[in-house]
Design a protein around this motif. Structure first.
Motif, PDB file in Angstrom:
ATOM      1  N   ARG A 587      31.886  36.162  38.004  1.00  8.47           N
ATOM      2  CA  ARG A 587      32.971  36.815  37.831  1.00  8.47           C
ATOM      3  C   ARG A 587      34.181  36.008  37.055  1.00  8.47           C
ATOM      4  O   ARG A 587      35.023  36.617  36.686  1.00  8.47           O
ATOM      5  CB  ARG A 587      33.549  37.239  39.274  1.00  8.47           C
ATOM      6  CG  ARG A 587      33.601  35.986  40.207  1.00  8.47           C
ATOM      7  CD  ARG A 587      34.804  35.645  40.532  1.00  8.47           C
ATOM      8  NE  ARG A 587      34.647  34.653  41.778  1.00  8.47           N
ATOM      9  CZ  ARG A 587      35.783  33.715  41.729  1.00  8.47           C
ATOM     10  NH1 ARG A 587      37.163  33.694  41.005  1.00  8.47           N
ATOM     11  NH2 ARG A 587      35.635  32.691  42.691  1.00  8.47           N
ATOM     12  N   GLY A 644      30.768  43.492  44.689  1.00  6.64           N
ATOM     13  CA  GLY A 644      31.784  43.008  43.872  1.00  6.64           C
ATOM     14  C   GLY A 644      31.967  41.668  44.803  1.00  6.64           C
ATOM     15  O   GLY A 644      31.844  41.587  46.083  1.00  6.64           O
ATOM     16  N   PRO A 645      32.191  40.592  43.973  1.00  5.54           N
ATOM     17  CA  PRO A 645      32.505  40.631  42.612  1.00  5.54           C
ATOM     18  C   PRO A 645      31.311  40.308  41.528  1.00  5.54           C
ATOM     19  O   PRO A 645      31.432  40.160  40.433  1.00  5.54           O
ATOM     20  CB  PRO A 645      33.498  39.058  42.421  1.00  5.54           C
ATOM     21  CG  PRO A 645      32.859  38.291  43.582  1.00  5.54           C
ATOM     22  CD  PRO A 645      32.683  39.268  44.495  1.00  5.54           C
ATOM     23  N   SER A 648      29.835  43.734  40.060  1.00  2.00           N
ATOM     24  CA  SER A 648      30.759  44.440  39.266  1.00  2.00           C
ATOM     25  C   SER A 648      31.230  43.613  38.023  1.00  2.00           C
ATOM     26  O   SER A 648      31.744  43.932  37.091  1.00  2.00           O
ATOM     27  CB  SER A 648      32.070  44.564  40.093  1.00  2.00           C
ATOM     28  OG  SER A 648      32.754  42.961  40.496  1.00  2.00           O
ATOM     29  N   SER A 649      30.971  42.313  38.125  1.00  3.04           N
ATOM     30  CA  SER A 649      31.041  41.575  36.831  1.00  3.04           C
ATOM     31  C   SER A 649      30.268  41.681  35.795  1.00  3.04           C
ATOM     32  O   SER A 649      30.477  41.665  34.746  1.00  3.04           O
ATOM     33  CB  SER A 649      31.298  40.171  37.218  1.00  3.04           C
ATOM     34  OG  SER A 649      32.285  39.574  38.033  1.00  3.04           O
ATOM     35  N   GLN A 713      35.140  41.821  47.457  1.00  5.67           N
ATOM     36  CA  GLN A 713      34.453  42.895  46.780  1.00  5.67           C
ATOM     37  C   GLN A 713      35.144  43.586  46.013  1.00  5.67           C
ATOM     38  O   GLN A 713      35.045  44.227  44.863  1.00  5.67           O
ATOM     39  CB  GLN A 713      33.831  43.928  47.835  1.00  5.67           C
ATOM     40  CG  GLN A 713      32.945  45.026  47.400  1.00  5.67           C
ATOM     41  CD  GLN A 713      32.654  46.039  48.616  1.00  5.67           C
ATOM     42  OE1 GLN A 713      33.131  46.070  49.435  1.00  5.67           O
ATOM     43  NE2 GLN A 713      31.770  46.960  48.128  1.00  5.67           N
ATOM     44  N   MET A 716      38.315  40.791  42.632  1.00  3.87           N
ATOM     45  CA  MET A 716      38.405  40.300  41.399  1.00  3.87           C
ATOM     46  C   MET A 716      38.100  41.277  40.036  1.00  3.87           C
ATOM     47  O   MET A 716      37.408  41.004  39.287  1.00  3.87           O
ATOM     48  CB  MET A 716      36.904  39.355  41.522  1.00  3.87           C
ATOM     49  CG  MET A 716      36.813  38.256  42.586  1.00  3.87           C
ATOM     50  SD  MET A 716      38.155  37.130  42.375  1.00  3.87           S
ATOM     51  CE  MET A 716      37.791  36.128  43.909  1.00  3.87           C
ATOM     52  N   ALA A 718      37.105  44.453  40.475  1.00  5.30           N
ATOM     53  CA  ALA A 718      35.998  45.593  40.685  1.00  5.30           C
ATOM     54  C   ALA A 718      36.689  46.956  40.566  1.00  5.30           C
ATOM     55  O   ALA A 718      35.946  47.823  39.882  1.00  5.30           O
ATOM     56  CB  ALA A 718      35.246  45.200  41.782  1.00  5.30           C
TER      57      ALA A 718
END
Length: 849
Positions: A587, A644-645, A648-649, A713, A716, A718
């Motif tokens: 992330r 997440g994170p 999602s990253s 989650q 960061m 998301a």
């Protein structure tokens, strides 16, 4: 698209245009016009596609001096190319030969030189452009501590003609530095842009640290070039741009006790006049020349953000330097010239990224050499070692108690320009203007309303001041930005490896940031201040916001992440040293931090970084982000990823590659995990810890377990990533899941247990302020006024007390922080400010309160 000038007004400019889905085809060309209808030549390339294959973003290069303050770029299916000054590239047996209407530039395919020669109508203007490196190692000499310097020169391993057109061409040099034994250190990527009719060469220099921190201290990092020198020593000039005015001297200063310098000649010399003495005047100057010091070398070193020094010496290693000038902040430009011609050089962010330097040597010979020092050898060497032999987890908020610092693979990028001229001396005004132009690259952007109408980068609000709440939020956003902009200067957050970043948490008792307390020191993208600043720019269109966000992107995309080695594609969590934390996570490096800068400017360096990240899931094979929390023998899949994170990253990286290359394989990577989450018992609410298979990209549900807290989650970036992703995928189910997630986060505990059938157990939905943006989205989609009320109330809460209306007003503390009047916000935390700012910007888009 209508654009206006944001920064600068000279030289060539490259800017981005965004287009409505379906409007522009890949084969279309572009026409740029000023308000009076005058057409200006463009060189264009596609930087992103919509899912239907139409152009989403394009980058355009033009001569800014032909552009008015307001311009309009229009796509057309066919257009006659406008006549330009012309630029051509010829590929010979051993080199590229560029003719830009001003110079002929030879770029070898390999070897030690970036450019072997620059010719001006058969006359050599410059030659032998070469990367150079000095490392130094602590050694023991006769029982005493000492240093052993190791000199390296650049070797070009690969040259790519990255872009070629009528207006400019860009060369990309991949190489490393080699010493006399063949040892390689500090690989580099250097880009050089040549522009039609321009005497300037623009360089972007990136190096990766690949040494041993115990012995490879950085002492000098430079690019040098040479110029043939002709004529008399009193016609050989050097200029530097210090704090004020211009420092101007010559190889031979026309001051003499006996014989006297002819009347008016010293004044003429210092005015830059080419001296051509005759008769007795000539004889007197020849006599003086044979008996006066001839200054061979001039060195400017910015050794801190508040001090520079200029020194000079005669030729000979046995002779010392003498001090010429001390000052505060040099402007980072120099000129060197003889009767054969000369060159201006300027290094961007000169004092901000100290220790920078510029050296002119060989004035007393027939070859003048100019060094552009990214790290000046006249400054103290940089020590890449860590500050401790262990980590400090529980006390200092570091990731673990074991040592995890590793500089191997971090990078740094710097920019400098070189302008060749056919005069022995330029005016002071030209040098100062050159310094300013280098530091303020011309850029054109669109209006916030235009970007907002196309949902550029997802969901964010325009500036709103209609209601009391909106006015309060706008005041807070403005004050928070102004505080951080001013704090960079007040705290002097400068230096090659620091500039651009912020500190994490403040210590109001010491009236200083917690620079020495583990995870409370440098921020390293924690809780995405990148998104806060870039969305704030998108909605305000302010130049000062752009500059602060630009510097943050340039730092965090380079120094805080790994570009080679075992951690490639990951970054280091916040720490005293940027690469110091043992937590290496995806992330921190994700593409989502930097897409704004890339699409607005067409920055080529970020293409390298996005390419590094496109298959970043592979790093999870050897670096499980939750490996210290789950026994390996109990796992089914080889690694973990929180929705997440971590995942999602990865979505951010895949989405960026999908749109940049129109490569649906990366869309499909997203679909694998999104379908797994859809099949989880509570869909997006589930987890957020999952097992992860980097090969198949599947997420395996392992129960309602959260390592570090549920807030990780979504804090960061998301929500911003997923909202934009859902639009691109046209995934209505995912949009509904996001809305339900926002609703669920703000339910009372008993309702959470009831809706989940008790499945969430003891899992807590921590720090709900971080979820207010996605909560507001849920309130809008679900038409839920109760949820909207909960979101607004929560936004203004933070641990221990509610935010007061004047909380972002700095307090004055006298004689603190090395300031006569220190301006501080005693409670300030970049975590809070970034999340408050980002969520406030989202809330005003979704809720009319």
């Amino acid at each position: 698209m209508k654009l206006h000038r944001l920064l600068g007004k000279t030289g060539y400019t490259t800017f981005g245009c965004m287009w409505e889905k379906g409007r522009v085809k890949a084969g279309d060309t572009y026409v740029c016009k000023n308000p009076d209808g005058t057409a200006v030549p463009l060189q264009s390339r596609i930087t992103a596609y919509w899912p239907d294959g139409s152009v989403k973003w394009s980058a355009h290069t033009a001569d800014a001096e032909k552009l008015d303050e307001n311009i309009e770029v229009t796509p057309v299916s066919a257009a006659e190319p406008l006549e330009t000054k012309g630029l051509s590239v010829e590929k010979t047996e051993n080199a590229y030969v560029v003719r830009n209407g001003r110079y002929t530039i030879t770029v070898p395919f390999s070897g030690g030189y970036l450019v072997s020669s620059v010719e001006d109508n058969g006359k050599t203007a410059a030659l032998n452009f070469r990367p150079e490196l000095i490392l130094t190692e602590p050694v023991e000499v006769l029982g005493n501590p000492g240093w052993m310097d190791k000199e390296y020169h650049g070797i070009i391993k690969n040259v790519t003609l990255e872009e070629e057109g009528a207006l400019c061409c860009t060369f990309k040099f991949n190489g490393t530095h080699v010493d006399k034994t063949g040892e390689e250190r500090l690989r580099f990527i250097i880009r050089m842009r040549v522009q039609a009719g321009s005497p300037e060469l623009k360089f972007t220099h990136t190096f990766c640290y690949d040494g041993d921190p115990e012995k490879d201290y950085l002492k000098g990092l430079s690019v040098s070039f040479e110029m043939p020198a002709t004529g008399e020593p009193y016609n050989r000039h050097v200029k530097f741009a210090p704090d004020n005015g211009v420092f101007h001297e010559s190889e031979m200063t026309l001051i003499s006790w006996h014989p006297h310098v002819p009347f008016g000649m010293h004044a003429a010399q210092m005015a830059g006049t080419l001296l051509k003495p005759e008769g007795q005047d000539r004889e007197d100057l020849d006599t003086i020349k044979s008996a006066t010091p001839l200054w061979d070398t001039f060195d400017l070193c910015q050794d801190s953000d508040s001090h520079f020094m200029i020194r000079k010496k005669q030729a000979g290693d046995h002779l010392c330097y003498i001090d010429s000038l001390h000052g505060n902040r040099a402007k980072g430009a120099a000129f060197a010239g003889t009767e054969n011609g000369g060159a201006l050089v300027a290094l961007r962010d000169f004092f901000e990224k100290y220790p920078s330097g510029l050296t002119v040597s060989g004035l007393s010979t027939d070859i003048v050499k100019v060094h552009v020092h990214l790290w000046s050898p006249s400054a103290r060497p940089y020590d890449f070692r860590h500050y401790a032999d262990r980590g400090y987890n529980s006390v200092c908020y570091e990731g673990y108690d074991y040592k995890g610092a590793d500089p191997y693979g971090i990078a740094c990028t710097n920019e400098f320009n070189i302008k060749l001229v056919d005069t022995h001396c330029v005016s002071d005004e030209e040098l100062l203007q050159f310094a300013q132009d280098c530091n303020t690259t011309t850029l054109y952007v669109g209006d916030p309303e235009y970007y907002h109408s196309l949902r550029a980068f997802g969901y964010w609000s325009l500036v709103k001041n209609e209601t009391e709440m909106q006015r309060r939020l706008e005041r807070d956003l403005e004050k928070a930005f102004e505080f951080y902009k001013n704090e960079v200067a007040q705290r002097r957050w400068y230096g090659m490896f620091n500039y651009g970043d912020f500190m994490h948490t403040y210590d109001n008792e010491r009236h200083n940031w917690r620079y020495d307390v583990g995870g409370y020191a440098w921020d390293n993208t924690e809780l995405v201040p990148t998104l806060w600043l870039w969305y704030y720019f998108m909605r305000t269109g302010r130049a000062d916001v752009f500059r602060l966000a630009e510097k943050l992107t340039r730092h965090t995309s380079e120094v805080d992440v790994y570009h080679i080695g075992k951690y490639k594609g990951m970054g280091s969590r916040h720490n005293v040293i940027h690469w110091g934390c043992p937590c290496k996570e995806a992330r921190i490096a994700m593409a989502g931090h930097h897409r704004f800068y890339y699409y607005l400017t067409g920055d080529r360096r970020l293409e390298d970084i996005f390419d590094e990240l496109k298959d970043n899931e592979e790093t999870f094979i050897n670096r499980d982000p939750l490996g210290d929390f789950y026994p390996k023998e109990e796992m089914v899949e080889p690694s973990h990823a929180r929705s997440g994170p971590d995942w999602s990253s990865l979505c951010s990286n895949w989405m960026t590659q999908w749109e940049r290359k129109n490569d649906t394989r990366y869309r499909d990577k997203i679909l694998v995990g999104s379908n797994d989450i859809k099949n989880a018992p509570l869909k997006l609410v589930s987890g957020p810890d999952f097992e992860f298979n980097p090969g198949t990209l599947h997420l395996r549900y392992i129960g309602e377990r959260t390592t570090g807290g549920t807030h990780l989650q979504i804090c960061m970036g998301a929500p911003s990533i997923w909202l934009e992703m859902a639009d691109l995928l046209e995934d209505e189910e995912w949009k509904r899941m996001l809305a339900e997630y926002g609703r669920f986060y703000f339910l009372p505990e008993d309702e959470k247990q009831k809706e989940s059938g008790g499945l969430i157990g003891a899992r807590k939905f921590t720090i709900p302020m971080f979820a207010t943006g996605i909560g507001a989205y849920g309130a809008k989609v679900l038409n839920d006024p109760v949820l909207a009320d909960r979101v607004i109330k929560c936004l203004f809460e933070r641990p221990f007390r509610e935010i007061e209306l004047d909380d972002y007003d700095p307090k004055i503390v006298e004689n603190a922080g090395n300031c006569v009047e220190l301006k501080e916000i005693p409670w300030i935390s970049t975590n809070h400010v970034a999340q408050y700012g980002l969520n406030a910007i989202m809330i005003m888009e979704f809720l009319d309160r």
